[in-house]
Design a protein around this motif. Structure first.
Motif, PDB file in Angstrom:
ATOM      1  N   THR A 221      30.655  32.723  -6.790  1.00  0.00           N
ATOM      2  CA  THR A 221      30.155  32.669  -8.165  1.00  0.00           C
ATOM      3  C   THR A 221      30.060  31.232  -8.679  1.00  0.00           C
TER       4      THR A 221
ATOM      5  N   ARG B 129      22.625  28.671  -8.668  1.00  0.00           N
ATOM      6  CA  ARG B 129      22.991  29.608  -7.599  1.00  0.00           C
ATOM      7  C   ARG B 129      21.735  30.373  -7.174  1.00  0.00           C
TER       8      ARG B 129
ATOM      9  N   GLU C 143      23.657  35.554 -14.300  1.00  0.00           N
ATOM     10  CA  GLU C 143      24.320  35.720 -13.004  1.00  0.00           C
ATOM     11  C   GLU C 143      24.753  37.165 -12.763  1.00  0.00           C
TER      12      GLU C 143
ATOM     13  N   MET D 261      22.957  39.090 -10.095  1.00  0.00           N
ATOM     14  CA  MET D 261      22.944  38.600  -8.716  1.00  0.00           C
ATOM     15  C   MET D 261      23.418  39.648  -7.711  1.00  0.00           C
TER      16      MET D 261
END
Length: 267
Positions: free
Chosen positions: A100, A116, A162, A165
């Motif tokens: 993460t 990311r 995020e 993801m």
């Protein structure tokens, strides 16, 4: 221009396995100079040695990008090499699955700009799809730079956050394995109907890759492409009557199981 920024300040690539090599090959074709790329890789391939990049040599003071492409379990050993760039002008771009942004921020400091990304293995033939998301410090210019680099191996999409993801990892990250298993299953089914194993596999591989290419090139939806092949009362309709009654539920459970595992690993 992305190439100018990197050729001037350099790019550090931490890990150069299959995915790193696919990206590096794409960048060199795009006009990034081999001399601007610094690779840290304990087991370099002959191909990597022949590219002319700096290999396991001293790193530049402030590269434009540090790209992390090591397996998650190698992260603890690998990250210290990059800590000198933290909080400065370097953009950190990571393609390591399951690690993460918070983990990177703990190691590199919250002020570090981090993007990311989750690519998938068709990147090896420049037909990948990669999802990206930035931390609070990442600017629009950072996301554009990351997108430019990752576009060397296929399409790039941006996520809202995020939290998406794990779903991306379960769908497109793990998805190629689902398709490869579909090829295996189709070939076995062909054998069961009397085809020789080699012929059944050849037919199954060509069918799946050909259908994928048609879906890639056609402006029509996947639903419409399916309808185009399906004559009412014909053989395709008979096959689909079995497949469609089960596949949606099966795929939903498959992707959910992979996403749940991703959430567990991220904790």
């Amino acid at each position: 221009m992305m190439q100018d920024q990197i050729n001037e300040n350099g790019l550090v690539l931490l890990g150069c396995g299959k995915m790193g090599s696919a990206m590096l090959e794409g960048w060199l074709k795009q006009g990034i100079a081999a001399q601007a790329v610094h690779v840290i890789e304990p087991h370099p391939s002959d191909w990597l040695r022949a590219t002319g990049v700096h290999l396991n040599a001293p790193l530049p003071k402030a590269p434009a990008v540090a790209l992390i492409a090591v397996k998650p379990q190698m992260m603890g050993q690998a990250l210290p090499a990059l800590q000198g760039f933290a909080g400065g002008s370097t953009l950190f771009l990571t393609i390591a699955a399951g690690t993460t942004i918070a983990t990177y921020e703990q190691a590199l400091g919250a002020g570090t700009r981090i993007v990311r990304a989750m690519p998938n293995t068709p990147a090896a033939v420049a037909r990948g799809i990669t999802a990206i998301v930035g931390n609070k410090g990442a600017t629009e210019a950072d996301l554009n730079l990351a997108e430019g680099l990752l576009a060397a191996v296929g399409q790039v999409v941006r996520l809202q956050g995020e939290h998406q993801m794990d779903a991306v990892t379960a769908l497109s990250g793990s998805g190629p394995a689902y398709v490869f298993h579909m090829i295996e299953a189709m070939a076995k089914a062909g054998q069961a109907e009397g085809l020789a194993p080699d012929l059944a596999m050849q037919l199954a591989r060509a069918t799946v890759s050909g259908a994928g290419e048609l879906a890639h090139q056609s402006p029509e939806t996947a639903e419409q492409l399916r309808i185009n092949v399906t004559s009412p009362g014909g053989t395709t309709a008979a096959g689909l009557s079995v497949l469609m009654s089960e596949l949606t539920d099966l795929m939903t459970r498959t992707v959910h199981a992979a996403a749940e595992r991703g959430r567990e690993l991220g904790k």
